[in-house]
Design a protein around this motif. Structure first.
Motif, mmCIF file in Angstrom:
data_model
loop_
_atom_site.group_PDB
_atom_site.id
_atom_site.type_symbol
_atom_site.label_atom_id
_atom_site.label_comp_id
_atom_site.label_asym_id
_atom_site.label_seq_id
_atom_site.Cartn_x
_atom_site.Cartn_y
_atom_site.Cartn_z
ATOM 1 N N GLU A 205 41.421 29.601 -0.564
ATOM 2 C CA GLU A 205 41.046 30.771 -0.033
ATOM 3 C C GLU A 205 40.138 30.536 1.050
ATOM 4 O OE1 GLU A 205 38.856 33.083 -2.585
ATOM 5 O OE2 GLU A 205 39.519 34.739 -1.660
ATOM 6 N N ASP A 206 40.108 30.909 2.319
ATOM 7 C CA ASP A 206 39.089 30.451 3.331
ATOM 8 C C ASP A 206 37.895 31.253 2.977
ATOM 9 O OD1 ASP A 206 37.486 30.430 5.567
ATOM 10 O OD2 ASP A 206 39.396 30.258 6.851
ATOM 11 N N PRO A 207 36.710 30.667 2.783
ATOM 12 C CA PRO A 207 35.276 31.428 2.224
ATOM 13 C C PRO A 207 34.933 32.081 3.519
ATOM 14 C CG PRO A 207 35.228 28.922 2.683
ATOM 15 C CD PRO A 207 36.571 29.115 2.674
ATOM 16 N N ARG A 208 35.394 31.734 4.662
ATOM 17 C CA ARG A 208 34.956 32.697 5.931
ATOM 18 C C ARG A 208 35.531 33.972 5.625
ATOM 19 N NH1 ARG A 208 36.657 28.933 10.468
ATOM 20 N NH2 ARG A 208 38.652 28.915 9.291
ATOM 21 N N LYS A 209 36.740 34.031 5.396
ATOM 22 C CA LYS A 209 37.622 35.245 5.226
ATOM 23 C C LYS A 209 36.824 36.262 4.053
ATOM 24 C CE LYS A 209 41.721 34.379 7.336
ATOM 25 N NZ LYS A 209 43.329 33.582 7.169
ATOM 26 N N LYS A 210 36.475 35.479 3.044
ATOM 27 C CA LYS A 210 36.017 36.014 1.724
ATOM 28 C C LYS A 210 34.625 36.769 2.185
ATOM 29 C CE LYS A 210 35.888 35.498 -3.102
ATOM 30 N NZ LYS A 210 36.133 34.619 -4.468
ATOM 31 N N ILE A 211 33.886 35.961 3.014
ATOM 32 C CA ILE A 211 32.407 36.305 3.518
ATOM 33 C C ILE A 211 32.823 37.831 4.514
ATOM 34 C CG2 ILE A 211 30.689 35.878 4.747
ATOM 35 C CD1 ILE A 211 30.822 33.052 3.922
ATOM 36 N N ALA B 254 32.608 37.510 16.695
ATOM 37 C CA ALA B 254 32.001 37.873 17.858
ATOM 38 C C ALA B 254 32.752 37.588 19.018
ATOM 39 C CB ALA B 254 30.686 37.576 17.925
ATOM 40 N N VAL B 255 32.925 38.324 19.942
ATOM 41 C CA VAL B 255 33.672 37.939 20.958
ATOM 42 C C VAL B 255 32.780 38.417 22.401
ATOM 43 C CG1 VAL B 255 35.826 38.476 22.294
ATOM 44 C CG2 VAL B 255 35.937 38.448 19.789
ATOM 45 N N GLU B 256 32.860 37.594 23.169
ATOM 46 C CA GLU B 256 32.209 37.820 24.333
ATOM 47 C C GLU B 256 33.054 37.465 25.640
ATOM 48 O OE1 GLU B 256 28.157 36.397 24.462
ATOM 49 O OE2 GLU B 256 27.881 36.518 26.748
ATOM 50 N N THR B 257 33.239 38.576 26.449
ATOM 51 C CA THR B 257 34.372 38.361 27.678
ATOM 52 C C THR B 257 35.470 37.713 27.213
ATOM 53 O OG1 THR B 257 32.988 36.514 28.460
ATOM 54 C CG2 THR B 257 32.299 38.722 29.453
ATOM 55 N N GLY B 258 36.038 38.246 26.234
ATOM 56 C CA GLY B 258 37.235 37.640 25.812
ATOM 57 C C GLY B 258 37.278 36.229 25.010
ATOM 58 N N LYS B 259 36.058 35.752 25.001
ATOM 59 C CA LYS B 259 36.041 34.578 24.208
ATOM 60 C C LYS B 259 35.351 34.593 22.856
ATOM 61 C CE LYS B 259 35.452 31.739 28.569
ATOM 62 N NZ LYS B 259 34.253 31.558 29.485
ATOM 63 N N LYS B 260 36.024 33.937 21.898
ATOM 64 C CA LYS B 260 35.488 34.287 20.461
ATOM 65 C C LYS B 260 34.545 33.064 20.276
ATOM 66 C CE LYS B 260 39.086 34.999 17.188
ATOM 67 N NZ LYS B 260 40.160 34.482 16.109
ATOM 68 N N TYR B 261 33.382 33.590 19.491
ATOM 69 C CA TYR B 261 32.170 32.699 18.882
ATOM 70 C C TYR B 261 32.928 31.617 17.998
ATOM 71 C CZ TYR B 261 28.448 35.561 21.187
ATOM 72 O OH TYR B 261 27.675 35.705 22.215
ATOM 73 N N ALA B 262 32.245 30.650 17.579
ATOM 74 C CA ALA B 262 32.449 29.989 16.518
ATOM 75 C C ALA B 262 32.306 30.503 15.192
ATOM 76 C CB ALA B 262 31.547 28.646 16.473
ATOM 77 N N CYS B 263 33.001 30.186 14.259
ATOM 78 C CA CYS B 263 33.086 30.884 13.173
ATOM 79 C C CYS B 263 32.719 29.929 11.818
ATOM 80 C CB CYS B 263 34.393 31.844 12.532
ATOM 81 S SG CYS B 263 34.331 32.622 11.159
ATOM 82 N N THR C 221 30.149 38.380 13.426
ATOM 83 C CA THR C 221 29.776 37.101 12.820
ATOM 84 C C THR C 221 29.935 35.885 13.956
ATOM 85 O OG1 THR C 221 31.906 36.509 11.844
ATOM 86 C CG2 THR C 221 30.526 38.000 10.662
ATOM 87 N N TRP C 222 29.174 34.868 13.762
ATOM 88 C CA TRP C 222 29.203 33.594 14.431
ATOM 89 C C TRP C 222 28.410 32.602 13.931
ATOM 90 C CZ3 TRP C 222 25.428 37.182 15.011
ATOM 91 C CH2 TRP C 222 24.008 36.800 15.087
#
Lengths: 94, 260
Positions: free
Chosen positions: B98-104, B120-129, B258-259
């Motif tokens: 189970e991906d803990p990030r999805k669970k969070i 979080a997304v900024e000008t089409g770019k996804k932040y690190a997760c 989130t990021w």
């Protein structure tokens, strides 16, 4: 190359500010006082224009006021102002 | 240590009955929300083992897997490039589990009903997760705060007024490695107490009279308000492994982002 760190104090122009010196590199060739005048010749601070000559005093105040910065000293002008490369410091790759 | 500033502890199975507990973390009335038994212990062990193998294979001392924004404050383009480059690597650590990030994210949906929880997304770019941090024997983190609104002003996430930090304990150190939370929030004039490389000198908390030391268990999720100073004490035995993820929102906005 000498390096000093500290907080940006009074901003004097779009390129020059007073640095409240808190740290000095061990082995610096010169000594530095508690407050030094810094002339920015280069910076990696993204909120500022790449060419420091395009910076306004207000931009420096807004983006650098109070921040902790690293100044790599390239030269000392006749009036004692230190021409420096200025960058953010204290993140440590964490 | 003042006993009145205590963390809130809840069991994961009871989160729906404790939806309002985050409010005290936001206001600083409580130092931390500890969600006990958030993530499966066997999965934690599997992840720890995978990280151990990866650390052994790596030539240099590995301190983290994933990307943290704070390391790229002056290199925004590189942050997004690295975030994309390492997305698969982080996913592989959790593969088949189970991906803990999805669970969070799902848990945050419980705490924020009516808000959409996304990376979080900024000008089409996804932040690190998510960034997995390894603290080996002797490692520690000096007093610091993680709120992004001051230095990271070039990043859109810095504009959200409320930021929190979630930390999942994948492996707890047998000795040391405690999280110490200080009841003092950052203010701009504290910048004079900065360390050159990271964090602040002890002087920054000289006027703070309430601190609390916590040591969550493997599988627990901890949520703190990262504008309050905190530190990690030196690890004294084995390794401490955590997964960190920030979240931010505004009271009346529709999104929680989130990021890492």
């Amino acid at each position: 190359m000498d390096i000093i760190w500290g907080n940006v104090g009074k901003v004097l122009s779009g390129q020059i500010f007073e640095l409240n010196v808190t740290h000095k590199k061990d082995g610096n060739k010169n000594d530095y006082s508690e407050i030094e005048k810094i002339n920015i010749i280069q910076t990696d601070i993204m909120s500022l224009p790449v060419d420091p000559k395009e910076c306004t005093k207000e931009q420096i105040e807004e983006n650098l006021g109070g921040t902790f910065v690293k100044c790599e000293i390239k030269d000392k002008e006749n009036d004692g102002t230190l021409t420096s490369v200025v960058s953010h410091s204290g993140q440590g790759g964490y | 240590m003042d006993l009145q500033w205590n963390p809130i502890e809840i069991e994961y199975k009871d989160i729906t009955q404790n939806k309002n507990s985050l409010e005290k973390i936001i206001t600083g009335d409580s130092p931390a929300l500890i969600i006990r038994n958030f993530y499966n212990n066997d999965s934690c062990k599997t992840i720890s083992k995978r990280i151990e193998i990866r650390a052994f294979e790596s030539n240099k001392k590995m301190k983290k897997i994933g990307v943290s924004l704070v390391s790229f404050i002056s290199r925004k383009a590189e942050y997004f490039t690295q975030a994309d480059a390492l997305r698969k690597t982080v996913r592989q650590v959790f593969s088949g589990l189970e991906d803990p990030r999805k669970k969070i994210h799902k848990t945050l949906e419980v705490f924020f009903p009516g808000k959409q929880v996304t990376i979080a997304v900024e000008t089409g770019k996804k932040y690190a997760c998510g960034v997995i941090r390894l603290h080996e024997l002797g490692d520690f983190a000096p007093i610091h705060r993680d709120n992004a609104s001051f230095e990271a002003r070039n990043f859109d996430v810095s504009k959200f007024p409320i930021q929190l930090s979630t930390v999942l304990y994948i492996q707890q150190s047998q000795k040391g490695g405690e999280l110490v939370l200080h009841k003092k929030s950052w203010k701009k004039s504290d910048e004079k107490f900065r360390n050159i490389d990271f964090g602040y000198s002890k002087d920054v908390i000289s006027d703070c009279n309430q601190s609390v030391k916590i040591k969550p268990n493997q599988g627990d999720l901890v949520i703190i308000n990262p504008i309050y100073y905190h530190e990690i004490l030196p690890v004294r035995a084995n390794r401490r492994i955590t997964l960190g993820l920030f979240l931010a929102f505004s009271k009346h906005g529709e999104k929680v982002v989130t990021w890492s």
